[in-house]
Design an enzyme around this catalytic site. Structure first.
Site, PDB file in Angstrom:
ATOM      1  N   ARG B  46      73.559  37.121  47.410  1.00  0.00           N
ATOM      2  CA  ARG B  46      74.502  36.353  46.592  1.00  0.00           C
ATOM      3  C   ARG B  46      74.382  34.881  46.946  1.00  0.00           C
ATOM      4  NH1 ARG B  46      80.886  37.472  46.795  1.00  0.00           N
ATOM      5  NH2 ARG B  46      80.703  36.486  48.826  1.00  0.00           N
ATOM      6  N   SER B 115      82.899  44.732  41.116  1.00  0.00           N
ATOM      7  CA  SER B 115      84.059  44.302  41.893  1.00  0.00           C
ATOM      8  C   SER B 115      85.332  44.683  41.147  1.00  0.00           C
ATOM      9  CB  SER B 115      84.059  42.782  42.085  1.00  0.00           C
ATOM     10  OG  SER B 115      82.968  42.380  42.868  1.00  0.00           O
ATOM     11  N   LYS B 144      88.584  33.468  49.269  1.00  0.00           N
ATOM     12  CA  LYS B 144      88.940  34.064  47.973  1.00  0.00           C
ATOM     13  C   LYS B 144      90.441  34.266  47.899  1.00  0.00           C
ATOM     14  CE  LYS B 144      84.980  36.198  45.962  1.00  0.00           C
ATOM     15  NZ  LYS B 144      84.643  37.178  44.928  1.00  0.00           N
TER      16      LYS B 144
END
Ligand code: NI
Lengths: 216, 216
Positions: B46, B115, B144
């Protein structure tokens, strides 16, 4: 009609590259539609700062606008976005996926254009199966300064070295578009000359006229 | 071995998500290889801030490392990069390409993880054909903060609502990994707990042991 017939028939190109950041308070879609109404016959969706989902939504909408106006729709860089919206074409820079890899993934029916800033890069692209080359930058622009500008002479060298269409990009507007076409190119790509114009439809119309792609 | 047999056999997962920005002066590859040596058995590439060409080069190298250590390789978000390196899996967030579209492009043999931050999102993903769900965030993390953390109770709800594997992510480290596994998850995903560790191999080994995926 196969890909090559389509390509030939659609030339010369008045080719718009999108840039949401210079649309001011207008939506990207309203500017693109005005440009299509004015005579743009190719639209390349090039947006970097959005989620993949947003890119797919936007590309899908612009693809639809292109269908409505009979224009060719091309996605910059993102093969995933192109596959998602079934775009008929993609455009790849030298920092994007390689042409052979893109061809393997997309197959032979999808139009692949490659940016080239030298005769050598352009010839490699043609040899690797590119359907057209975007020769850049023809003139110096404030935004792109990686390589020295090709000038009309450099553009002519690339145009005459290739059999596939060469689209000129970089610092072109309606005032110099006729000279650019006279240098052997098969079309002209612009960003700000249309996207940032107060009247994108009129800007596209005058540009298309200078290029010779105007129908009326 | 088909996809589902492979998935079952490889569980539980000690799942590393890459982040070049927290590798310090070490290369991304050296950190990933140390983590694999320590016992990570899934690596998700990622990275957001790179050209497509650079992403393909990096993903290709990490895919090769995963093959060497018998780990599963997964690409985050970018279906184009996954296709370019023939990745066996992709992971999609709610702002990435939709699952049905990704499935149409990738076919049934590629592992697709989604997700989910609620039971509803997780059930939709399973119904749409996801192969696993990444439940996030289990614990609050500084990076997050979109949705409230699930907590162990929220994670347990998702785990028991689904038949497919649920991988927990968000604020997990070796100190709480056993509790997370006890909440019904099939693995644990971490970023900084391994990527930013002074000794990524040792960090991965202790984490894998807490998860129960260690071989030795
Ligand atoms: Ni593989």
């Amino acid at each position: 009609m196969d890909k090559n017939q389509f390509l030939q028939k659609s030339l010369p190109w008045t080719y718009l590259v999108t840039d949401r950041r210079i649309c001011g308070d207008r939506s990207l879609f309203s500017v693109v539609e005005k440009a299509l109404r004015g005579g743009v016959n190719v639209v390349q969706y090039r947006e970097k700062e959005a989620s993949t989902r947003q890119m797919i939504a936007e590309a899908g909408k612009i693809h639809e606008l292109c269908r409505k106006y009979g224009a060719l729709f091309i996605v910059n860089d993102r093969i995933d976005v192109a596959l998602a919206v079934k775009a008929p074409g993609v455009h790849l820079g030298q920092e994007d996926m390689s042409l052979p890899m893109a061809r393997r993934i997309l197959g032979s029916d999808v139009i692949i254009g490659i940016s080239a800033s030298s005769v050598e890069e352009a010839q490699t692209a043609e040899k690797d199966g590119a359907d057209y080359v975007g020769a850049s930058a023809v003139f110096a622009t404030p935004t792109k300064e990686e390589a020295p500008a090709l000038g009309l002479a450099g553009l002519a060298q690339i145009s005459y070295a290739l059999s596939i269409p060469v689209v000129a990009i970089g610092g072109i507007h309606r005032g110099n578009a006729a000279d650019v076409m006279a240098a052997g190119s098969s079309g002209v790509a612009v960003v700000s000359a249309v996207m940032a114009a107060e009247d994108p439809e009129e800007a596209a119309r005058l540009l298309a006229k200078a290029i010779g792609s105007a129908e009326g």
